[in-house]
Design an enzyme around this catalytic site. Structure first.
Site, short mmCIF file in Angstrom:
data_model
loop_
_atom_site.label_atom_id
_atom_site.label_comp_id
_atom_site.label_asym_id
_atom_site.label_seq_id
_atom_site.Cartn_x
_atom_site.Cartn_y
_atom_site.Cartn_z
N ALA A 91 63.99 -80.64 4.73
CA ALA A 91 63.66 -81.71 3.44
C ALA A 91 62.30 -81.16 2.78
CB ALA A 91 63.19 -83.14 4.10
N GLU B 287 62.11 -91.94 4.38
CA GLU B 287 60.96 -91.48 5.40
C GLU B 287 61.82 -90.71 6.52
OE1 GLU B 287 57.70 -91.30 4.45
OE2 GLU B 287 57.76 -89.82 6.05
N TYR C 21 59.50 -124.57 -1.12
CA TYR C 21 60.70 -124.55 -0.44
C TYR C 21 61.52 -125.78 -1.27
CZ TYR C 21 63.93 -124.23 3.71
OH TYR C 21 64.93 -124.32 4.37
N ILE D 297 63.19 -74.59 6.30
CA ILE D 297 63.80 -74.88 5.23
C ILE D 297 64.60 -76.19 5.50
CG2 ILE D 297 65.43 -74.12 3.04
CD1 ILE D 297 62.69 -72.53 3.60
N LYS E 54 52.98 -95.98 7.90
CA LYS E 54 53.01 -95.50 6.48
C LYS E 54 52.87 -97.14 5.63
CE LYS E 54 54.85 -90.91 6.67
NZ LYS E 54 54.30 -90.28 5.91
N1 LIG Z 1 51.99 -82.39 6.00
C1 LIG Z 1 52.95 -83.25 5.41
O1 LIG Z 1 52.69 -84.14 4.58
C2 LIG Z 1 54.50 -82.99 5.80
C3 LIG Z 1 55.20 -83.68 5.06
C4 LIG Z 1 56.55 -83.55 5.43
C5 LIG Z 1 57.01 -83.01 6.68
N2 LIG Z 1 55.92 -82.49 7.09
C6 LIG Z 1 56.23 -81.78 8.65
O2 LIG Z 1 57.23 -80.66 8.10
C7 LIG Z 1 58.12 -80.35 9.50
C8 LIG Z 1 59.62 -80.63 8.79
O3 LIG Z 1 59.75 -81.85 8.39
P1 LIG Z 1 61.03 -82.30 7.54
O4 LIG Z 1 61.01 -83.58 6.96
O5 LIG Z 1 61.30 -81.10 6.38
O6 LIG Z 1 62.15 -82.01 8.61
P2 LIG Z 1 63.55 -81.31 8.63
O7 LIG Z 1 64.24 -81.76 9.78
O8 LIG Z 1 64.13 -81.82 7.32
O9 LIG Z 1 63.54 -79.82 8.31
C9 LIG Z 1 62.62 -79.06 9.37
C10 LIG Z 1 63.22 -77.58 9.42
O10 LIG Z 1 62.51 -76.75 9.98
C11 LIG Z 1 63.24 -75.72 10.73
N3 LIG Z 1 62.70 -75.26 11.94
C12 LIG Z 1 62.55 -75.87 13.28
N4 LIG Z 1 62.05 -74.97 14.08
C13 LIG Z 1 61.59 -73.91 13.24
C14 LIG Z 1 61.06 -72.59 13.82
N5 LIG Z 1 60.55 -72.38 14.97
N6 LIG Z 1 61.34 -71.78 12.60
C15 LIG Z 1 61.60 -71.91 11.77
N7 LIG Z 1 62.19 -73.07 11.12
C16 LIG Z 1 62.15 -74.22 12.04
C17 LIG Z 1 64.36 -76.68 11.21
O11 LIG Z 1 65.75 -75.87 11.27
C18 LIG Z 1 64.63 -77.33 9.74
O12 LIG Z 1 65.44 -76.85 8.74
C19 LIG Z 1 57.79 -81.67 10.22
O13 LIG Z 1 56.82 -81.02 11.13
C20 LIG Z 1 56.99 -82.44 9.53
O14 LIG Z 1 55.91 -83.08 10.30
C21 LIG Z 1 54.58 -82.43 6.91
O1 LIG Z 2 53.73 -88.78 8.37
C1 LIG Z 2 53.16 -87.80 8.01
O2 LIG Z 2 51.82 -87.60 8.47
C2 LIG Z 2 53.43 -86.76 7.00
C3 LIG Z 2 54.84 -86.41 7.15
O3 LIG Z 2 55.58 -87.68 6.47
C4 LIG Z 2 55.49 -86.24 8.22
O4 LIG Z 2 56.88 -86.31 8.35
O5 LIG Z 2 55.03 -85.28 9.02
MG LIG Z 3 57.32 -87.90 7.21
#
Ligand SMILES: NC(=O)c1ccc[n+]([C@@H]2O[C@H](COP(=O)([O-])OP(=O)(O)OC[C@H]3O[C@@H](n4cnc5c(N)ncnc54)[C@H](O)[C@@H]3O)[C@@H](O)[C@H]2O)c1
Ligand SMILES: O=C(O)C[C@H](O)C(=O)O
Ligand SMILES: [Mg+2]
Length: 471
Positions: free
Chosen positions: A272, A211, A114, A270, A169
């Protein structure tokens, strides 16, 4: 909704027992009759009239904590003081703490850590800002930033409720890659305010891991921050997911004897993750991708308000299929779910091509659970750690940031992402590859090392490394 984790099947019951009235073995047998199994007993307090004990109780499919508590409450001389599950206990007071690297034991230490001596270090950085990488935590610290708008698949649950995921995370960054990460949950969901906030805190950090920020705002936030900051900005749900998905699919296709160029792929959700996964697959050579969201298949026959969906419709679905999920999956070789829990049925899978590959990656509830579909598929993967084939961005973000920080890259570019995907896929050897092992475990220490090594090399080869790390 399905149960979230095995931990929900273990509870800790704090019981107050009257020494005169209560009979402990009666309590234990009551718990057993209600479907529980006492696996540990801790005595918390003993007295003349009362004792307090913590009982760790596991229960199977038939049992529930409510049944067990109700049965105990009916017993004379026993009071259930508290019921907690192990996950909640683990979260008491949060999961992180800040630990100084150097203790202050005397005045001399104090004046160096410090004032007054610290001032010389400040002046050195003022004269040459790049020294912040050498002389502050910037060198090894990443901000995990969210606005709480798309937390796992739980949706827009806000910044406070997002904290446990961001703290988690941060632990993963540290445990797997020795990166110090800090959770930052912003109390705004306004694109400009998020951008301004991240820019304002950036001096302390060597990287920004965005995130769980919902689409479409996540696209602009990431793009603007990439342009305006000189440290890596990486939206984990887009790129971490697409890297791991790509690695898993390369291996699953190898196993199924199919080629990426030939297979029909359905991406469900569709947002992120779905958009980024699609871009990575297209870059890798996939030619037959159909995207489906809540309102059905994205098709160039329609026009969409958001430019990203418009782009998507124009770059996929060459056959211009229409309809919903059922129509999308018909005849498909690969299903990639990044949408919501429980939306894929056995009938959907039965309508897919032979030997289908299903990646049900929604968290915490996958689009379909493995036990519901395993007999119908060639390969099934989820995002969860309690099933085989965990396709989760945790396989990517620790190693990719480790690599980017080590070579001080100002960004994480496409070659670095591709290198990370190839690194993850390569950890599973040809001999090891099987339907339950297409992707390495997060605990496989080779993952981070291999990702880091190849990411550094890709940064050097693509001319973005600002230093060559020592091996
Ligand atoms: N396994 C992994 O590493 C991982 C990483 C990122 C996200 N995810 C999962 O993927 C999912 C989406 O995350 P994101 O960050 O893209 O979220 P997001 O909110 O950007 O996108 C989700 C999309 O899913 C659509 N959706 C929701 N319900 C639906 C349905 N019944 N039928 C069709 N489409 C539907 C929404 O309209 C939206 O466009 C979450 O469940 C998240 O946990 C998993
Ligand atoms: O957090 C996780 O387990 C994966 C991903 O970042 C999610 O948002 O589902
Ligand atoms: Mg996530």
């Amino acid at each position: 909704m399905q149960g979230t984790s095995l931990d929900r099947k273990t509870i800790i019951l704090r019981l107050e027992l009257s020494t005169k009235l209560a009979n402990f073995s009666r309590a234990a047998s009551t718990i057993e009759q209600a479907g529980g199994d006492v696996v540990a007993i801790d005595i918390i307090q003993t007295g003349k009239d009362r004792t307090v004990r913590d009982l760790t109780v596991k229960f199977g499919e038939g049992g529930s904590s409510e049944q067990i508590v109700a049965a105990l409450d009916a017993l004379e001389g026993i009071r259930v003081v508290n019921v907690s599950d192990r996950t909640f206990l683990l979260h008491l007071g949060g999961k992180l703490t800040v630990q100084p690297k150097t203790p202050i034991q005397n005045r001399d230490d104090l004046s160096r850590v410090y004032t007054p001596d610290v001032a010389r270090v400040c002046e050195a950085i003022h004269a040459d800002p790049a020294k912040a990488f050498n002389l502050t935590i910037k060198r090894n610290t990443v901000a995990v930033v969210t606005d709480g708008s798309a937390v796992l698949g739980l949706g827009n649950i806000g910044p406070h409720a997002a904290m446990p995921v961001m703290e988690g995370k941060a632990i993963l960054f540290k445990q797997f890659a020795e990166v110090d990460a800090f959770p930052i949950c912003l109390d705004t969901q306004d694109t400009e305010q998020i951008i301004a906030s991240v820019k304002a805190i950036a001096p302390a950090f060597g990287g920004i891991n965005l995130e769980d920020i919902a689409a479409p705002r996540c696209f602009e936030i990431e793009q603007r921050l990439r342009e305006e900051l000189d440290i890596p900005v990486f939206h984990d749900d887009q790129h971490g997911t697409s890297v791991v998905l790509y690695a898993g699919l390369l291996n699953a296709l190898k196993l199924a004897g199919k080629r990426l160029e030939d297979v029909r792929i359905v991406v469900c959700g569709i947002g992120a993750a779905g958009t980024a996964c699609t871009k990575m697959l297209l870059a890798g050579g996939a030619r037959h991708i159909v995207g489906v969201d809540r309102d059905g298949i994205l098709t160039a026959d329609r026009s969409y308000a958001h430019p990203m969906w418009q782009w998507y419709a124009e770059h996929t679905n060459a056959e211009r299929r229409n309809g919903g999920l059922a129509e999308a999956v018909q005849g498909a070789d690969v299903f990639i779910g990044v949408s919501a829990g429980g939306i894929l049925t056995r009938a959907h899978i039965q309508s897919m091509a032979n030997e289908p590959i299903v990646f049900a990656m929604a968290n915490p509830h996958p689009e379909i659970l493995p036990e519901q579909a395993e007999d119908l598929v060639a390969v099934l993967a989820t995002g969860r750690s309690d099933y085989p084939n965990q396709i989760n961005n945790v396989l990517c973000f620790p190693g990719i940031f480790r690599g980017a920080l080590d070579c001080r890259a100002p960004l994480i570019n496409e070659p670095m992402k591709l290198a990370a995907a190839e690194a993850i896929a390569s950890v599973v050897s040809e001999e090891e590859l099987s339907r339950h092992y297409i992707i390495p475990s997060v605990f496989n220490q080779r993952v981070v090392e291999e990702v880091r090594r190849r990411v550094v090399q890709a940064a050097i080869d693509s001319g973005v490394a600002r230093r060559r790390p020592h091996e």
